[in-house]
Scaffold this active site. Sequence first.
Site, mmCIF file in Angstrom:
data_model
loop_
_atom_site.group_PDB
_atom_site.id
_atom_site.type_symbol
_atom_site.label_atom_id
_atom_site.label_comp_id
_atom_site.label_asym_id
_atom_site.label_seq_id
_atom_site.Cartn_x
_atom_site.Cartn_y
_atom_site.Cartn_z
ATOM 1 N N CYS A 1 2.414 -3.503 6.993
ATOM 2 C CA CYS A 1 2.566 -3.538 8.639
ATOM 3 C C CYS A 1 2.405 -2.047 9.285
ATOM 4 O O CYS A 1 2.914 -1.267 8.657
ATOM 5 C CB CYS A 1 3.754 -4.224 8.897
ATOM 6 S SG CYS A 1 3.601 -5.868 8.186
ATOM 7 N N TRP B 1 0.690 -7.268 7.329
ATOM 8 C CA TRP B 1 0.492 -7.530 6.059
ATOM 9 C C TRP B 1 1.391 -8.586 5.641
ATOM 10 O O TRP B 1 2.696 -8.359 5.712
ATOM 11 C CB TRP B 1 0.412 -6.165 5.009
ATOM 12 C CG TRP B 1 0.004 -6.962 3.581
ATOM 13 C CD1 TRP B 1 -1.214 -6.756 3.122
ATOM 14 C CD2 TRP B 1 0.814 -7.022 2.601
ATOM 15 N NE1 TRP B 1 -1.338 -7.196 1.752
ATOM 16 C CE2 TRP B 1 0.128 -7.380 1.312
ATOM 17 C CE3 TRP B 1 2.296 -7.117 2.500
ATOM 18 C CZ2 TRP B 1 0.444 -7.732 0.221
ATOM 19 C CZ3 TRP B 1 2.527 -7.765 1.129
ATOM 20 C CH2 TRP B 1 1.760 -7.739 0.014
ATOM 21 N N ASN C 1 8.116 -3.409 10.931
ATOM 22 C CA ASN C 1 7.624 -2.921 9.478
ATOM 23 C C ASN C 1 8.618 -2.899 8.532
ATOM 24 O O ASN C 1 9.778 -1.975 8.753
ATOM 25 C CB ASN C 1 6.779 -1.730 9.520
ATOM 26 C CG ASN C 1 6.103 -1.247 8.191
ATOM 27 O OD1 ASN C 1 6.116 -1.766 7.485
ATOM 28 N ND2 ASN C 1 6.128 0.172 8.146
ATOM 29 N N GLY C 2 8.728 -3.530 7.407
ATOM 30 C CA GLY C 2 9.752 -3.486 6.385
ATOM 31 C C GLY C 2 10.176 -4.694 5.890
ATOM 32 O O GLY C 2 9.465 -5.914 6.311
ATOM 33 N N GLU D 1 -9.107 3.188 -14.428
ATOM 34 C CA GLU D 1 -9.176 3.357 -12.828
ATOM 35 C C GLU D 1 -10.392 2.688 -12.195
ATOM 36 O O GLU D 1 -10.489 2.120 -11.329
ATOM 37 C CB GLU D 1 -9.033 4.704 -12.774
ATOM 38 C CG GLU D 1 -9.493 5.284 -11.309
ATOM 39 C CD GLU D 1 -8.559 4.556 -10.160
ATOM 40 O OE1 GLU D 1 -7.525 4.073 -10.415
ATOM 41 O OE2 GLU D 1 -9.046 4.774 -9.100
ATOM 42 N N LYS E 1 -10.953 -0.114 -9.313
ATOM 43 C CA LYS E 1 -11.597 0.102 -8.140
ATOM 44 C C LYS E 1 -12.682 -0.894 -7.716
ATOM 45 O O LYS E 1 -12.562 -1.528 -6.711
ATOM 46 C CB LYS E 1 -12.234 1.681 -8.418
ATOM 47 C CG LYS E 1 -12.437 2.146 -6.891
ATOM 48 C CD LYS E 1 -11.343 3.215 -6.670
ATOM 49 C CE LYS E 1 -9.997 2.570 -6.862
ATOM 50 N NZ LYS E 1 -8.827 3.390 -6.844
ATOM 51 N N GLU F 1 -10.981 -4.403 -6.964
ATOM 52 C CA GLU F 1 -10.180 -4.654 -5.615
ATOM 53 C C GLU F 1 -11.265 -4.648 -4.373
ATOM 54 O O GLU F 1 -10.773 -5.245 -3.415
ATOM 55 C CB GLU F 1 -9.150 -3.525 -5.402
ATOM 56 C CG GLU F 1 -9.574 -2.164 -5.062
ATOM 57 C CD GLU F 1 -8.218 -1.333 -4.681
ATOM 58 O OE1 GLU F 1 -8.379 0.124 -5.282
ATOM 59 O OE2 GLU F 1 -7.337 -1.363 -4.075
ATOM 60 N N HIS G 1 -10.860 -6.841 -31.679
ATOM 61 C CA HIS G 1 -9.468 -7.467 -31.924
ATOM 62 C C HIS G 1 -9.155 -8.636 -31.173
ATOM 63 O O HIS G 1 -7.976 -9.079 -30.949
ATOM 64 C CB HIS G 1 -8.269 -6.362 -31.930
ATOM 65 C CG HIS G 1 -8.694 -5.441 -32.962
ATOM 66 N ND1 HIS G 1 -8.673 -5.505 -34.459
ATOM 67 C CD2 HIS G 1 -9.046 -4.382 -33.012
ATOM 68 C CE1 HIS G 1 -8.519 -4.606 -35.040
ATOM 69 N NE2 HIS G 1 -9.072 -3.697 -34.222
HETATM 70 O O1 M6R Z 1 0.551 5.024 -1.970
HETATM 71 P P1 M6R Z 1 0.626 5.022 -3.480
HETATM 72 O O2 M6R Z 1 -0.134 5.931 -4.271
HETATM 73 O O3 M6R Z 1 2.094 4.755 -3.783
HETATM 74 O O4 M6R Z 1 -0.155 3.637 -3.835
HETATM 75 C C1 M6R Z 1 -0.038 3.144 -5.146
HETATM 76 C C2 M6R Z 1 -1.093 1.916 -5.062
HETATM 77 O O5 M6R Z 1 -0.650 0.789 -4.398
HETATM 78 C C3 M6R Z 1 -2.593 2.153 -4.727
HETATM 79 O O6 M6R Z 1 -2.946 3.385 -5.659
HETATM 80 C C4 M6R Z 1 -3.494 1.042 -5.033
HETATM 81 O O7 M6R Z 1 -3.302 0.586 -6.390
HETATM 82 C C5 M6R Z 1 -4.806 1.266 -4.434
HETATM 83 N N1 M6R Z 1 -5.280 0.262 -3.683
HETATM 84 C C6 M6R Z 1 -5.859 1.381 -5.644
HETATM 85 O O8 M6R Z 1 -7.014 1.856 -5.083
#
Ligand code: M6R
Length: 624
Positions: free
Chosen positions: A2, A74, A100-101, A499, A503, A506, A522
Amino acid sequence: MCGIVGYSGYLLAVPRILNCLSALEYRGYDSSGIAYLNGGKLEVAKRVGKLENLANHLKTKTIPASCAIGHTRWATHGEPSIENAHPHTDENNVIALVHNGILENYTDIKKSLEGKGVTFYSETDTEVFAKFFSWNLFDENPELKEYYAKYYAMHNTVHNTFKISKKRIIKALKHTISMCEGAFAIAILIKGYEDTVFFAKRKSPLILGKCDESFMLASDIPALLGYTNKFYTIDDDELGFIEPDKASVFDVNLKPKKLKFHNVSIAPEQVMLGEYHHFMEKEIEEGAGSVLSTISRIEKIRALEKIPAQIFSGDFNLHISACGTALNAGLIAKYIIENQLRIPVDIDYASEFRYKKPLLNNKSVCLFISQSGETADTISCAELAKSAGATSIAITNVAATRLESITDYLIPTSAGPEIAVASTKAYLAQLAALYDFVTYVAKNKGIPLEFSMDSVKNSVIKNNGVDYSVQIREVAGLIKDYESIYFIGRGIDYFLAVESALKLKEVSYIHCEALPAGELKHGSLALIKQDSIVIALLTQSALIEKMLNNIHEINSRGAKIILFSPFTELKPFVFKFIEVPKVNDSLAPFSVIKPLQILAYKIAVSKNLDPDKPRNLAKSVTVE
Ligand code: M6R
């Protein structure tokens, strides 16, 4: 999660609020809303979905309001819907509030208000906040609330005689937040105060911007960059109000604060798309720059030298906690630290760390990595480390964050604002900061390393010149319609596979699973069949032979392997080969990650998805 914004000035408020919200949309795009005071009327407009829905609805009208608040959501409490969208109002439509929160004790407050006859229409904690504040404001004199609303309805204004003083509003706000548990940054409009936005904050970020003839509030600095570069970071439990010519901020005891505005020099272009189609595309291109500027910033402010060398001289335990991509950067650091410094490293998902009763003491050194510095899970871990007497170090990209404020030392990354939800340039900047940290520990312990920070810089520069566009476009076309894809690697390449899989999943919504190549047989090999896609990473010469065995195993099941590697001799064994520059083994992350980030981006685009705003996600995850 948010984004909120507020404006009090002399110009049209609504277009400004929409502009700022578009810069905050990365924080959530389930719905958006705006409230403004227009000729004395408190009006609210909300739309479900992306901000453009609200902007299209409002663009046909010129709203002569010069005071407004806005929100981009969000969803945490309740689905994305008009009822759950902010701003929320109280029963008599006297107050509009954006938040926000998370109000953690909202069910208790809601129950108690329901007992007093208050009705709720949404599932949100924010409606509770608005109605609780309203209740506290009018509590001493409940008839006043009714009168206020009725008088207002009749005359469309509030007679000065009946106007509640700002002092009383601030007292009611203070009382409200003192009863609230959790995190909040709130902005409030109140009927009768045509030119005032009230606010309060705890744990969630809130920035005050001083413009030429106005004051603004927002969840982050970049949102206000088009209007000012003078900022004050509102502290926890501060509250106050902005008017066109004045900002009044009070501490927890309602003592007025002397405001010192800092100049922030982020160029507005940094938060604009320019020649690019998406922020993800732009930010991938900025990866090399973010490594170089992180290294030079850490050096310039002597960030590492502030960490006392003696903490590394005797026995110490090293812990890393983070989430998502930041955790994946931590995995690389663990590998390098154990491999080269021979120091064991514990690493945990921040969301798990606190529940495992971590073995922390005053000999522990904890690294918390977070682009935003706002991630709730990571912050909780830092609080835990502090209470255990550990030394805590934050690696953050955003300045003056909560994570920074609760840790002992800061190693800043300097990637510039990262807008796309998928983290790309910040990952590389985190790696640069971590490699710098490793170099510092090695120096203090007199351990020779296989790399230097100069070699990091060189490998980044070398890699940056490579043009992957044609090859990656071809591979993207090949795999975009797959439902499931596997990533494999060994050693450091496995952590890069993790990683890369994150990527791709998502932004493309393709299920991706990363596996240590040797683990395949395995269990997971059972999933590999004719035409399955396996993306393999191989950057370490010592692992060629073993990886080749895995490649053969996969080939014999009829799957298609796409190999990212500098070892061209492996080309005949795979379906597609993407050549990456050969760098020192420890520096592989700086050479191989870019084409994999491009692959994720290209697949999202070829599927007509918005890579900057993947479904269900938000940039800063401020809930646990
Ligand atoms: O702001 P942060 O680095 O703490 O965020 C951590 C994760 O939420 C963030 O890296 C998330 O996994 C990304 N969307 C990945 O691309």
